[in-house]
Design an enzyme around this catalytic site. Structure first.
Site, PDB file in Angstrom:
ATOM      1  N   SER A 136      16.666 -12.830  -6.560  1.00 22.27           N
ATOM      2  CA  SER A 136      16.316 -11.348  -6.330  1.00 22.27           C
ATOM      3  C   SER A 136      16.727 -11.080  -4.963  1.00 22.27           C
ATOM      4  O   SER A 136      16.818 -11.961  -4.022  1.00 22.27           O
ATOM      5  CB  SER A 136      14.836 -11.327  -6.526  1.00 22.27           C
ATOM      6  OG  SER A 136      14.620  -9.936  -6.093  1.00 22.27           O
ATOM      7  N   TYR A 160       5.659 -12.949  -5.208  1.00 14.54           N
ATOM      8  CA  TYR A 160       7.013 -13.002  -5.766  1.00 14.54           C
ATOM      9  C   TYR A 160       7.981 -13.398  -4.803  1.00 14.54           C
ATOM     10  O   TYR A 160       9.045 -14.240  -5.067  1.00 14.54           O
ATOM     11  CB  TYR A 160       7.257 -11.589  -6.357  1.00 14.54           C
ATOM     12  CG  TYR A 160       8.432 -11.356  -7.207  1.00 14.54           C
ATOM     13  CD1 TYR A 160       8.619 -11.688  -8.417  1.00 14.54           C
ATOM     14  CD2 TYR A 160       9.781 -11.033  -6.334  1.00 14.54           C
ATOM     15  CE1 TYR A 160       9.706 -11.490  -9.043  1.00 14.54           C
ATOM     16  CE2 TYR A 160      10.772 -10.692  -7.250  1.00 14.54           C
ATOM     17  CZ  TYR A 160      11.021 -11.122  -8.576  1.00 14.54           C
ATOM     18  OH  TYR A 160      11.880 -10.774  -9.434  1.00 14.54           O
TER      19      TYR A 160
END
Length: 284
Positions: free
Chosen positions: A165, A178
């Protein structure tokens, strides 16, 4: 049958690549295969003719993926589904053992993920532990289990693709769990490449926001944490830094996995496919 509301692609949307290893004898393991990017990746690899072993904790979602790929898309490759909990080591071993019964395990797509929105000082440690186990520990163990199978093929060719990501490059507020896992995933990827000997490769894919249930479900929490509207979350927080003002589709990400696994990705090793609409590389 897959829920039409969660599937926005068909066979014509898949990047089909000519590759000698893209056949039924080659097996691709895909995690998170019940929905989103995992479902699309399973579909893309099966459409490229591979045998896909898709795993997820969601058995109904896996069945929907299988039906989508084999019935609606009429893909040439098979989809084998294995229900598994990525936090259970025995389940992970069972997935790879099952995969090995269907051909040469050459490819692994670590896609499964989870999200939690909370300031660091309030972040629940049990949630952090679960996120770490799903997004970093499971990819580590699955890679450990798959590597010997790749090495045992006739030519040692194979690859491990990890869904990263832009949050594996930069951090935004309220996503410490995350971000930590995604940065770690890039380190794992480089480590695999360092030990792979060139024919066994590893890469990450870093996108901006993708239209998946994981992203859509975090919009209300982000709005609450920042005191803004849900529309502002999408327009300003998610897409505000991107030059391309729309989210990626899961199948567009899946096509990157297909390219990265193929012979055309030969020199993609230990590095990242940053496909973010200009989010990281530009500014106003």
């Amino acid at each position: 049958m897959a829920d039409p509301a969660t599937v926005d692609f068909g066979a014509d949307d898949v990047l089909v690549i000519g590759d000698d290893h893209f056949d039924a004898e080659s097996v691709c393991v895909v995690t998170g295969a019940a929905s989103g990017i995992g479902r699309a990746t399973a579909a893309a690899m099966a459409t490229n003719g591979l045998t896909v072993v898709g795993t997820d904790v969601d058995a109904d979602g896996l069945a929907s993926t299988k039906a989508l790929v084999e019935d609606e898309m009429d893909a040439p490759g098979d989809v084998v589904t294995v229900e598994a909990d990525l936090t259970d080591d025995d389940d992970l071993r069972a997935v790879v053992e099952e995969a090995a019964t269907h051909g040469d395990v050459r490819y692994l797509a670590n896609v499964a993920g989870m999200q939690h929105i909370s300031p660091l000082e309030e972040f629940p440690m049990d949630v952090y532990d679960a996120m770490h186990d799903v997004m970093l520990r499971a990819p580590f163990l699955l890679s450990k289990l798959v590597v010997p199978h790749i090495r045992d093929t006739d030519d040692g060719v194979g690859a491990i693709g990890n869904m990263c990501s832009i949050h594996g490059h930069v951090a935004t507020q309220d996503k410490a769990g995350y971000v930590t896992s995604k940065f770690g995933l890039r380190g794992l990827t480089k480590s695999i490449a360092a030990e792979g000997g060139g024919t066994l490769r590893a890469f990450t894919i870093s996108t901006s926001y993708v239209s998946t249930p994981l992203v859509e479900e975090q919009i209300p929490d982000t709005a609450d944490e920042r005191g803004i509207s849900e529309a502002e979350v999408v327009e300003d927080v998610m897409l505000g830094g991107s030059r391309v003002k729309e989210m990626m589709r899961p199948i567009q990400v899946a096509n990157l996995f297909a390219f990265g696994f193929s012979k055309h990705g030969q020199h993609l090793n230990g590095d990242d496919m940053t496909w973010d609409g200009g989010h990281l590389g530009t500014y106003e």
